[in-house]
Design an enzyme around this catalytic site. Sequence first.
Site, PDB file in Angstrom:
ATOM      1  CD  GLN A  94      -0.180 -12.662   3.818  1.00  0.00           C
ATOM      2  OE1 GLN A  94       0.061 -11.575   4.323  1.00  0.00           O
ATOM      3  NE2 GLN A  94      -1.208 -13.384   4.177  1.00  0.00           N
ATOM      4  CG  HIS A 129      -1.305 -15.622  -1.793  1.00  0.00           C
ATOM      5  ND1 HIS A 129      -1.636 -14.689  -0.840  1.00  0.00           N
ATOM      6  CD2 HIS A 129      -1.481 -16.824  -1.193  1.00  0.00           C
ATOM      7  CE1 HIS A 129      -2.008 -15.309   0.271  1.00  0.00           C
ATOM      8  NE2 HIS A 129      -1.913 -16.599   0.093  1.00  0.00           N
ATOM      9  CB  SER A 156       1.166  -9.479   7.284  1.00  0.00           C
ATOM     10  OG  SER A 156       0.226 -10.523   7.517  1.00  0.00           O
ATOM     11  CB  CYS A 202      -0.577 -21.893 -21.779  1.00  0.00           C
ATOM     12  SG  CYS A 202      -1.595 -23.088 -22.669  1.00  0.00           S
ATOM     13  CB  THR A 227      -0.952   0.044   1.218  1.00  0.00           C
ATOM     14  OG1 THR A 227      -0.192  -0.197   2.393  1.00  0.00           O
ATOM     15  CG2 THR A 227      -2.037  -0.983   1.100  1.00  0.00           C
ATOM     16  N   GLY A 245      -1.070  -1.090  13.375  1.00  0.00           N
ATOM     17  CA  GLY A 245      -2.183  -1.740  14.055  1.00  0.00           C
ATOM     18  C   GLY A 245      -1.773  -3.067  14.670  1.00  0.00           C
ATOM     19  CB  ILE A 262      -0.190 -11.381  -6.454  1.00  0.00           C
ATOM     20  CG1 ILE A 262      -1.232 -10.242  -6.421  1.00  0.00           C
ATOM     21  CG2 ILE A 262      -0.679 -12.557  -5.633  1.00  0.00           C
ATOM     22  CD1 ILE A 262      -2.564 -10.630  -7.047  1.00  0.00           C
ATOM     23  CB  CYS A 287      -2.060 -20.506 -25.384  1.00  0.00           C
ATOM     24  SG  CYS A 287      -0.363 -21.017 -25.689  1.00  0.00           S
ATOM     25  CB  CYS A 294       1.079 -25.644 -23.807  1.00  0.00           C
ATOM     26  SG  CYS A 294       1.497 -24.049 -24.524  1.00  0.00           S
TER      27      CYS A 294
HETATM   28 ZN   LIG Z   1      -0.583 -23.148 -24.732  1.00  0.00          ZN
END
Ligand SMILES: [Zn+2]
Length: 247
Positions: free
Chosen positions: A103, A121, A192, A129, A28, A219, A105, A153, A134
């Site tokens: 955590q 995560h 966290s 794909c 953040t 917090g 992404i 794909c 593949c």
């Molecule tokens: Zn593929």
Amino acid sequence: MDRKIERIVELMIRSKNTIAVTGAGISTEAGIPDFRGENGIYRKLGENNVMKIINIDSFYKNPDKFYSFYREHFMFPPVEPSKAHYMLADMEKKGRLHGIVTQNIDNLHQKAGSKKVIPIHGNSERFVCTKRSCRHVYDRDYILNYPGTVPLCSSCGSVIKPDVVLFGEHIHNYIDARDSILRAQVLIVIGSSLTVYPLAGFVKEFSTFTQDLVIINKGRTELDHAATVKLDTGNTGDVLEKICGSL
Ligand SMILES: [Zn+2]
């Protein structure tokens, strides 16, 4: 505050294996919204409603609905890492930080230069794909520039999935994440509140040992009572800069 920072520095200098666990709070500060925060999508739309769409069954059953929602709520314009991300990367270069379990992404630790990152995560900058044989990897530009809602794909025509853990899926690198947390001599939780499992469970397990738990968060958290040092701050970047400067 300064006394607590000194204490954290002492612990890190003595430690041969320091691991950081990071959550939404660190991102953040880079301008990424916290899904669970006050203005987060979970609050706005209700966690159950989000779960109904951002889950693995809905992805396969109705990819069109999934991607319309995902594109609107989960694909953000690229942002730069915050000072906190860069400080953690510096600590690794100095040999004072030995890994990060995150955590988040958003790929910001990697972008800041951290090498040993376990993103449990997944990574929202990557798309993969879904065809097992593949597994071609795509970046966000491919998805954004794709002429339809559901990206396919280019080599096999199968649906491409964001490389993030959806509801109903297992976290990535479960064993590695747990091992690296439990083996730490000093564990530093940053941004966290330790409410999301299984990660919170790993930290809880760690906290029953004699090693040192440090918590830097705005917090209270679920494990404040078990922490050797708890530092309450909304400005992780400055705190980590002071720590890093003394290492
Ligand atoms: Zn593929």
